[in-house]
Design an enzyme around this catalytic site. Sequence first.
Site, PDB file in Angstrom:
ATOM      1  N   ASP A   1       2.247   2.668   2.581  1.00  0.00           N
ATOM      2  CA  ASP A   1       2.144   3.456   3.806  1.00  0.00           C
ATOM      3  C   ASP A   1       3.413   3.330   4.648  1.00  0.00           C
ATOM      4  O   ASP A   1       4.056   2.278   4.657  1.00  0.00           O
ATOM      5  CB  ASP A   1       0.929   3.010   4.623  1.00  0.00           C
ATOM      6  CG  ASP A   1      -0.376   3.380   3.928  1.00  0.00           C
ATOM      7  OD1 ASP A   1      -0.311   4.107   2.927  1.00  0.00           O
ATOM      8  OD2 ASP A   1      -1.437   2.944   4.389  1.00  0.00           O
TER       9      ASP A   1
ATOM     10  N   CYS B   1      -3.078   5.265   5.743  1.00  0.00           N
ATOM     11  CA  CYS B   1      -4.537   5.236   5.796  1.00  0.00           C
ATOM     12  C   CYS B   1      -5.061   5.487   7.210  1.00  0.00           C
ATOM     13  O   CYS B   1      -4.303   5.501   8.183  1.00  0.00           O
ATOM     14  CB  CYS B   1      -5.023   3.885   5.306  1.00  0.00           C
ATOM     15  SG  CYS B   1      -4.720   2.593   6.508  1.00  0.00           S
TER      16      CYS B   1
ATOM     17  N   CYS C   1      -2.711  -2.982   8.565  1.00  0.00           N
ATOM     18  CA  CYS C   1      -2.405  -1.639   9.084  1.00  0.00           C
ATOM     19  C   CYS C   1      -1.987  -1.726  10.551  1.00  0.00           C
ATOM     20  O   CYS C   1      -1.103  -0.985  10.990  1.00  0.00           O
ATOM     21  CB  CYS C   1      -3.619  -0.726   8.943  1.00  0.00           C
ATOM     22  SG  CYS C   1      -4.456  -0.866   7.351  1.00  0.00           S
TER      23      CYS C   1
ATOM     24  N   CYS D   1       0.824  -1.215   0.000  1.00  0.00           N
ATOM     25  CA  CYS D   1       0.000   0.000   0.000  1.00  0.00           C
ATOM     26  C   CYS D   1       0.858   1.266   0.000  1.00  0.00           C
ATOM     27  O   CYS D   1       0.356   2.349  -0.252  1.00  0.00           O
ATOM     28  CB  CYS D   1      -0.952   0.018   1.191  1.00  0.00           C
ATOM     29  SG  CYS D   1      -0.100   0.075   2.765  1.00  0.00           S
TER      30      CYS D   1
HETATM   31 FE1  FES Z   1      -1.648   0.219   4.241  1.00  0.00          FE
HETATM   32 FE2  FES Z   1      -3.509   0.802   5.929  1.00  0.00          FE
HETATM   33  S1  FES Z   1      -3.762   0.515   3.802  1.00  0.00           S
HETATM   34  S2  FES Z   1      -1.406   0.616   6.312  1.00  0.00           S
END
Ligand code: FES
Length: 124
Positions: free
Chosen positions: A37, A60, A104, A35
């Site tokens: 992040d 997110c 996450c 993702c």
């Molecule tokens: Fe990647 Fe939440 S979508 S940490």
Amino acid sequence: MALYSEKVMDHFLHPRNVGVIEDANAVGEVGNAKCGDIMKMYLKIENDVIQDVKFETFGCGSAIASSSMATEMIKGKPVSEAMKLTNQAVTEALDGLPAHKIHCSVLAEEAIQSALEDYRKRQA
Ligand code: FES
């Protein structure tokens, strides 16, 4: 049923312990390749107790809520206890996350572990 619990929404909208600790003696940074992040965790540890913790999360809402809850769970705790914090415990404390958002909370666990690893290295 709402997709996100009230606790997730609360920690997402009012995250605790956001920011940087300038004189942190342990810093960890992790990312999720899928993702994209990123989470950075700063710890101020004295006598093996986490006196202060702050985080920066570029990610997110679930990642922000997870980091916020995770910091609350380790603040004031001995390093040995923080090492045992799991993403399941963080998810439970948030009253659950949707299945596709569990990763996450893993990021929060990994960020803390990474900072504690940094602390161990600095001690050595
Ligand atoms: Fe990647 Fe939440 S979508 S940490």
